[in-house]
Design a protein around this motif. Structure first.
Motif, PDB file in Angstrom:
ATOM      1  N   ARG A 144       0.826  -1.217   0.000  1.00 32.98           N
ATOM      2  CA  ARG A 144       0.000   0.000   0.000  1.00 32.98           C
ATOM      3  C   ARG A 144       0.855   1.260   0.000  1.00 32.98           C
ATOM      4  O   ARG A 144       0.450   2.288   0.516  1.00 32.98           O
ATOM      5  CB  ARG A 144      -0.993  -0.020   1.162  1.00 32.98           C
ATOM      6  CG  ARG A 144      -2.018  -1.137   1.022  1.00 32.98           C
ATOM      7  CD  ARG A 144      -3.073  -1.072   2.080  1.00 32.98           C
ATOM      8  NE  ARG A 144      -2.578  -1.338   3.416  1.00 32.98           N
ATOM      9  CZ  ARG A 144      -2.425  -2.536   3.976  1.00 32.98           C
ATOM     10  NH1 ARG A 144      -2.720  -3.607   3.297  1.00 32.98           N
ATOM     11  NH2 ARG A 144      -1.986  -2.677   5.195  1.00 32.98           N
ATOM     12  N   ARG A 145       2.089   1.126  -0.526  1.00 38.79           N
ATOM     13  CA  ARG A 145       3.024   2.237  -0.675  1.00 38.79           C
ATOM     14  C   ARG A 145       3.402   2.887   0.648  1.00 38.79           C
ATOM     15  O   ARG A 145       3.853   4.016   0.699  1.00 38.79           O
ATOM     16  CB  ARG A 145       2.467   3.269  -1.663  1.00 38.79           C
ATOM     17  CG  ARG A 145       2.161   2.625  -3.022  1.00 38.79           C
ATOM     18  CD  ARG A 145       2.050   3.530  -4.185  1.00 38.79           C
ATOM     19  NE  ARG A 145       2.923   4.656  -4.311  1.00 38.79           N
ATOM     20  CZ  ARG A 145       4.152   4.627  -4.825  1.00 38.79           C
ATOM     21  NH1 ARG A 145       4.673   3.492  -5.218  1.00 38.79           N
ATOM     22  NH2 ARG A 145       4.852   5.732  -4.956  1.00 38.79           N
ATOM     23  N   ARG A 146       3.264   2.156   1.756  1.00 36.77           N
ATOM     24  CA  ARG A 146       3.672   2.670   3.076  1.00 36.77           C
ATOM     25  C   ARG A 146       5.185   2.602   3.167  1.00 36.77           C
ATOM     26  O   ARG A 146       5.817   1.609   2.826  1.00 36.77           O
ATOM     27  CB  ARG A 146       3.045   1.836   4.217  1.00 36.77           C
ATOM     28  CG  ARG A 146       1.540   1.927   4.336  1.00 36.77           C
ATOM     29  CD  ARG A 146       1.034   3.281   4.783  1.00 36.77           C
ATOM     30  NE  ARG A 146       1.620   3.804   5.994  1.00 36.77           N
ATOM     31  CZ  ARG A 146       1.100   3.692   7.206  1.00 36.77           C
ATOM     32  NH1 ARG A 146      -0.028   3.050   7.387  1.00 36.77           N
ATOM     33  NH2 ARG A 146       1.717   4.226   8.254  1.00 36.77           N
ATOM     34  N   ARG A 147       5.780   3.669   3.664  1.00 35.01           N
ATOM     35  CA  ARG A 147       7.234   3.747   3.808  1.00 35.01           C
ATOM     36  C   ARG A 147       7.673   3.055   5.090  1.00 35.01           C
ATOM     37  O   ARG A 147       6.954   3.012   6.070  1.00 35.01           O
ATOM     38  CB  ARG A 147       7.676   5.207   3.856  1.00 35.01           C
ATOM     39  CG  ARG A 147       7.416   5.970   2.599  1.00 35.01           C
ATOM     40  CD  ARG A 147       7.700   7.455   2.833  1.00 35.01           C
ATOM     41  NE  ARG A 147       7.442   8.244   1.662  1.00 35.01           N
ATOM     42  CZ  ARG A 147       6.254   8.755   1.344  1.00 35.01           C
ATOM     43  NH1 ARG A 147       5.217   8.554   2.116  1.00 35.01           N
ATOM     44  NH2 ARG A 147       6.111   9.466   0.249  1.00 35.01           N
ATOM     45  N   TYR A 148       8.916   2.578   5.070  1.00 37.61           N
ATOM     46  CA  TYR A 148       9.553   2.051   6.282  1.00 37.61           C
ATOM     47  C   TYR A 148      11.060   2.139   6.106  1.00 37.61           C
ATOM     48  O   TYR A 148      11.566   2.297   4.996  1.00 37.61           O
ATOM     49  CB  TYR A 148       9.103   0.612   6.583  1.00 37.61           C
ATOM     50  CG  TYR A 148       9.563  -0.422   5.586  1.00 37.61           C
ATOM     51  CD1 TYR A 148      10.752  -1.132   5.788  1.00 37.61           C
ATOM     52  CD2 TYR A 148       8.820  -0.707   4.444  1.00 37.61           C
ATOM     53  CE1 TYR A 148      11.179  -2.082   4.870  1.00 37.61           C
ATOM     54  CE2 TYR A 148       9.241  -1.652   3.528  1.00 37.61           C
ATOM     55  CZ  TYR A 148      10.413  -2.339   3.749  1.00 37.61           C
ATOM     56  OH  TYR A 148      10.836  -3.275   2.848  1.00 37.61           O
ATOM     57  N   LEU A 149      11.749   2.078   7.228  1.00 32.85           N
ATOM     58  CA  LEU A 149      13.212   2.110   7.218  1.00 32.85           C
ATOM     59  C   LEU A 149      13.744   0.723   7.518  1.00 32.85           C
ATOM     60  O   LEU A 149      13.210   0.018   8.373  1.00 32.85           O
ATOM     61  CB  LEU A 149      13.737   3.066   8.297  1.00 32.85           C
ATOM     62  CG  LEU A 149      13.257   4.500   8.254  1.00 32.85           C
ATOM     63  CD1 LEU A 149      13.777   5.268   9.471  1.00 32.85           C
ATOM     64  CD2 LEU A 149      13.691   5.180   6.963  1.00 32.85           C
ATOM     65  N   GLU A 150      14.798   0.349   6.838  1.00 31.48           N
ATOM     66  CA  GLU A 150      15.561  -0.859   7.167  1.00 31.48           C
ATOM     67  C   GLU A 150      16.876  -0.338   7.740  1.00 31.48           C
ATOM     68  O   GLU A 150      17.589   0.428   7.085  1.00 31.48           O
ATOM     69  CB  GLU A 150      15.784  -1.712   5.922  1.00 31.48           C
ATOM     70  CG  GLU A 150      16.294  -3.099   6.195  1.00 31.48           C
ATOM     71  CD  GLU A 150      15.244  -4.058   6.770  1.00 31.48           C
ATOM     72  OE1 GLU A 150      15.673  -5.071   7.347  1.00 31.48           O
ATOM     73  OE2 GLU A 150      14.033  -3.830   6.639  1.00 31.48           O
ATOM     74  N   VAL A 151      17.177  -0.728   8.970  1.00 29.77           N
ATOM     75  CA  VAL A 151      18.326  -0.196   9.699  1.00 29.77           C
ATOM     76  C   VAL A 151      19.264  -1.349  10.024  1.00 29.77           C
ATOM     77  O   VAL A 151      18.833  -2.394  10.511  1.00 29.77           O
ATOM     78  CB  VAL A 151      17.865   0.486  11.016  1.00 29.77           C
ATOM     79  CG1 VAL A 151      19.048   1.098  11.748  1.00 29.77           C
ATOM     80  CG2 VAL A 151      16.791   1.527  10.735  1.00 29.77           C
ATOM     81  N   GLU A 152      20.564  -1.140   9.755  1.00 30.82           N
ATOM     82  CA  GLU A 152      21.552  -2.179  10.029  1.00 30.82           C
ATOM     83  C   GLU A 152      22.891  -1.536  10.383  1.00 30.82           C
ATOM     84  O   GLU A 152      23.101  -0.348  10.123  1.00 30.82           O
ATOM     85  CB  GLU A 152      21.693  -3.114   8.837  1.00 30.82           C
ATOM     86  CG  GLU A 152      22.018  -2.408   7.548  1.00 30.82           C
ATOM     87  CD  GLU A 152      21.875  -3.308   6.336  1.00 30.82           C
ATOM     88  OE1 GLU A 152      22.557  -3.010   5.339  1.00 30.82           O
ATOM     89  OE2 GLU A 152      21.121  -4.286   6.370  1.00 30.82           O
ATOM     90  N   PRO A 153      23.795  -2.321  10.980  1.00 29.23           N
ATOM     91  CA  PRO A 153      25.122  -1.774  11.286  1.00 29.23           C
ATOM     92  C   PRO A 153      25.845  -1.436   9.991  1.00 29.23           C
ATOM     93  O   PRO A 153      25.588  -2.037   8.948  1.00 29.23           O
ATOM     94  CB  PRO A 153      25.841  -2.914  12.003  1.00 29.23           C
ATOM     95  CG  PRO A 153      24.834  -3.950  12.281  1.00 29.23           C
ATOM     96  CD  PRO A 153      23.664  -3.705  11.393  1.00 29.23           C
ATOM     97  N   PRO A 154      26.749  -0.475  10.040  1.00 28.99           N
ATOM     98  CA  PRO A 154      27.483  -0.119   8.826  1.00 28.99           C
ATOM     99  C   PRO A 154      28.429  -1.234   8.402  1.00 28.99           C
ATOM    100  O   PRO A 154      28.912  -1.999   9.243  1.00 28.99           O
ATOM    101  CB  PRO A 154      28.271   1.129   9.239  1.00 28.99           C
ATOM    102  CG  PRO A 154      28.430   1.003  10.716  1.00 28.99           C
ATOM    103  CD  PRO A 154      27.180   0.305  11.195  1.00 28.99           C
ATOM    104  N   GLY A 155      28.689  -1.336   7.110  1.00 26.41           N
ATOM    105  CA  GLY A 155      29.683  -2.275   6.612  1.00 26.41           C
ATOM    106  C   GLY A 155      31.075  -1.806   7.020  1.00 26.41           C
ATOM    107  O   GLY A 155      31.301  -0.631   7.284  1.00 26.41           O
ATOM    108  N   GLY A 156      32.004  -2.713   7.116  1.00 26.00           N
ATOM    109  CA  GLY A 156      33.376  -2.348   7.441  1.00 26.00           C
ATOM    110  C   GLY A 156      33.643  -2.161   8.929  1.00 26.00           C
ATOM    111  O   GLY A 156      34.749  -1.851   9.318  1.00 26.00           O
TER     112      GLY A 156
END
Length: 164
Positions: A144-156
């Motif tokens: 339904r075009r709802r936004r969300y964030l995917e959060v993860e630790p930085p690479g490296g």
């Protein structure tokens, strides 16, 4: 003795009950927990140029708790549910992400709360807070075009498996 002293501090994920008790006591508990998180970063950030600018191993092992704490500390409002599981307030909701070391942040609320209209600006604020703390944050559109964030630790980052 309050519930937080008996059971330990738990950051608001947006899937719990509305805050009970004094707002000042809760704010003090959040502040103390966040200061503890920054101290963990200082102590474990060994060879990092800015040890408080990247998630510590503790956070990478418990990303849901770390992200929820960061958002609550920032002053973002968590959503809440009643005893039946019905959503009763609008705000952020932190849940497990696509991978074991990621979390999903949504802006949700009860029907008629306006959460859908607030999500773009609210999630932008959440993303800013998390990026400033060294997390990798990606914005997506779901059903339904709802936004969300995917959060993860930085690479490296040692122990971090995120994308750069």
């Amino acid at each position: 003795m309050g519930a937080e002293q008996r059971g330990g501090f738990e950051p608001a994920t947006g899937d719990g009950p509305p805050p009970a008790g004094s707002a000042a006591v809760r704010a003090a508990s959040v502040r103390t927990a966040f200061e503890g998180l920054l101290q963990i970063r200082r102590l474990t950030g060994g060879g990092q140029a800015g040890p408080v600018s990247v998630p510590a191993p503790w956070e990478r092992n418990r990303p849901l708790r770390a992200v929820a704490l960061a958002l609550e500390h920032s002053g973002s409002a968590p959503s809440a549910v009643d005893a039946t599981g019905r959503r009763v307030s609008a705000g952020y909701r932190v849940s497990g992400g696509e991978s074991a070391d990621s979390v999903r942040v949504e802006w949700v609320g009860p029907p008629g709360s306006g959460a859908v209209h607030d999500e773009e600006e609210a999630l932008s604020g959440c993303a800013t807070v998390l990026r400033e703390l060294g997390w990798t944050v990606l914005l997506y559109r779901g059903p339904r075009r709802r936004r969300y964030l995917e959060v993860e630790p930085p690479g490296g980052v040692p122990g971090g498996h995120g994308r750069s």
